[in-house]
Design a protein around this motif. Sequence first.
Motif, PDB file in Angstrom:
ATOM      1  N   ALA A  22     -52.043   0.446  26.996  1.00 27.22           N
ATOM      2  CA  ALA A  22     -51.728   0.438  28.329  1.00 27.22           C
ATOM      3  C   ALA A  22     -50.574   1.408  28.779  1.00 27.22           C
ATOM      4  CB  ALA A  22     -51.220  -1.244  28.565  1.00 27.22           C
ATOM      5  N   SER A  23     -50.764   1.701  30.111  1.00 28.06           N
ATOM      6  CA  SER A  23     -49.826   2.594  30.516  1.00 28.06           C
ATOM      7  C   SER A  23     -48.522   2.264  30.553  1.00 28.06           C
ATOM      8  CB  SER A  23     -50.114   3.073  31.746  1.00 28.06           C
ATOM      9  OG  SER A  23     -49.745   1.829  32.870  1.00 28.06           O
ATOM     10  N   SER A  24     -48.175   0.872  30.481  1.00 28.58           N
ATOM     11  CA  SER A  24     -46.965   0.298  30.576  1.00 28.58           C
ATOM     12  C   SER A  24     -46.009   0.307  29.058  1.00 28.58           C
ATOM     13  CB  SER A  24     -47.004  -1.241  30.972  1.00 28.58           C
ATOM     14  OG  SER A  24     -47.863  -1.975  29.908  1.00 28.58           O
ATOM     15  N   THR A  25     -47.094   1.139  28.100  1.00 27.37           N
ATOM     16  CA  THR A  25     -46.348   0.985  26.667  1.00 27.37           C
ATOM     17  C   THR A  25     -45.594   2.523  26.662  1.00 27.37           C
ATOM     18  OG1 THR A  25     -48.427   2.111  25.900  1.00 27.37           O
ATOM     19  CG2 THR A  25     -48.042  -0.179  25.686  1.00 27.37           C
ATOM     20  N   THR A  74     -45.594   2.856  34.821  1.00 26.72           N
ATOM     21  CA  THR A  74     -46.729   2.052  34.671  1.00 26.72           C
ATOM     22  C   THR A  74     -47.613   2.381  36.014  1.00 26.72           C
ATOM     23  OG1 THR A  74     -45.960   0.127  33.425  1.00 26.72           O
ATOM     24  CG2 THR A  74     -48.024  -0.322  34.924  1.00 26.72           C
ATOM     25  N   GLN A 105     -53.135   9.442  35.570  1.00 22.75           N
ATOM     26  CA  GLN A 105     -52.929   8.307  36.529  1.00 22.75           C
ATOM     27  C   GLN A 105     -53.346   8.553  37.952  1.00 22.75           C
ATOM     28  OE1 GLN A 105     -48.667   7.631  35.839  1.00 22.75           O
ATOM     29  NE2 GLN A 105     -49.103   5.484  34.917  1.00 22.75           N
ATOM     30  N   ASP A 147     -51.885  -1.729  36.183  1.00 24.94           N
ATOM     31  CA  ASP A 147     -51.816  -1.250  34.828  1.00 24.94           C
ATOM     32  C   ASP A 147     -52.818  -0.547  34.095  1.00 24.94           C
ATOM     33  OD1 ASP A 147     -50.410  -0.648  32.523  1.00 24.94           O
ATOM     34  OD2 ASP A 147     -50.144  -2.670  31.821  1.00 24.94           O
ATOM     35  N   HIS A 149     -55.691   1.041  31.433  1.00 24.70           N
ATOM     36  CA  HIS A 149     -55.559   0.958  30.143  1.00 24.70           C
ATOM     37  C   HIS A 149     -56.749   1.859  29.727  1.00 24.70           C
ATOM     38  CE1 HIS A 149     -54.203  -3.183  28.802  1.00 24.70           C
ATOM     39  NE2 HIS A 149     -53.522  -2.869  29.976  1.00 24.70           N
ATOM     40  N   GLY A 200     -42.243   1.546  30.512  1.00 25.00           N
ATOM     41  CA  GLY A 200     -42.622   0.906  31.179  1.00 25.00           C
ATOM     42  C   GLY A 200     -42.544   1.319  32.626  1.00 25.00           C
TER      43      GLY A 200
END
Length: 230
Positions: free
Chosen positions: A122-125, A132, A166, A104, A106, A129
């Motif tokens: 975080a990328s998961s937000t 991610t 990413q 993940d 950040h 998600g």
Amino acid sequence: SYTPEKSTQTGATGQTVCTSGVSFYTDRNDNVEYAVYAVIDTSASGFVPTSSRVVAINHPTGDVRWVSGPIQGTISGTPQVGSDGEYIYLTRNLDPEDDSRRADGHFSLLTTANGQIIFTEASSTYLGGNETGPYAPLALVHNPTSGNFGDGEGNNNRNDVAVWAQSNGGGKVLNGMSFAFQLPSNADIVSGTTTFKPYLLKVNGWSTAAKPTLSYDGQNLYFTASKASL
């Protein structure tokens, strides 16, 4: 020269390594005040998550200004000092929970007073998600001639602009997201009264292992990406 002490988090058989470059802070009189770089602390046992630290060194004496506390995850590339010398911008990747998941990524802001994290996202937000993934290093342009990344300020915002993407599959996977971040001109991080977050530029059909190149005005950026594309 300076060699940081081994982190207590790594244990007796752990390692402290550096894959970072160096970022300098230059004041308004063009005097270099200090430099920062990142170190990564790993445990040989595998039971302790990887962590990183940021080291600040005074210039030209070479003495230690400060060493941050442990920062969860692996810092990606070189931490970048902002033009005003108040903040350090970086991306970092937290260990995945298991082999079936991606790390993940950040985006984090640190204060240059002591290296403490004062903001992270975080990328998961993003996108529920579902996208991610780890982050490649970021690029930072100082004092762009204009900026408008989600806050509607148009050309009035001269704060630094950070951009990154990413690095899924080490930059080989054909999907990912790219981001930009610019503090609002009225940002008050200390009081917490200003809300802000990275701006999702685009969901891409590529990923990257490298930081992008930005034009001096902060309006044009260039990525090298999957399948050797630009």
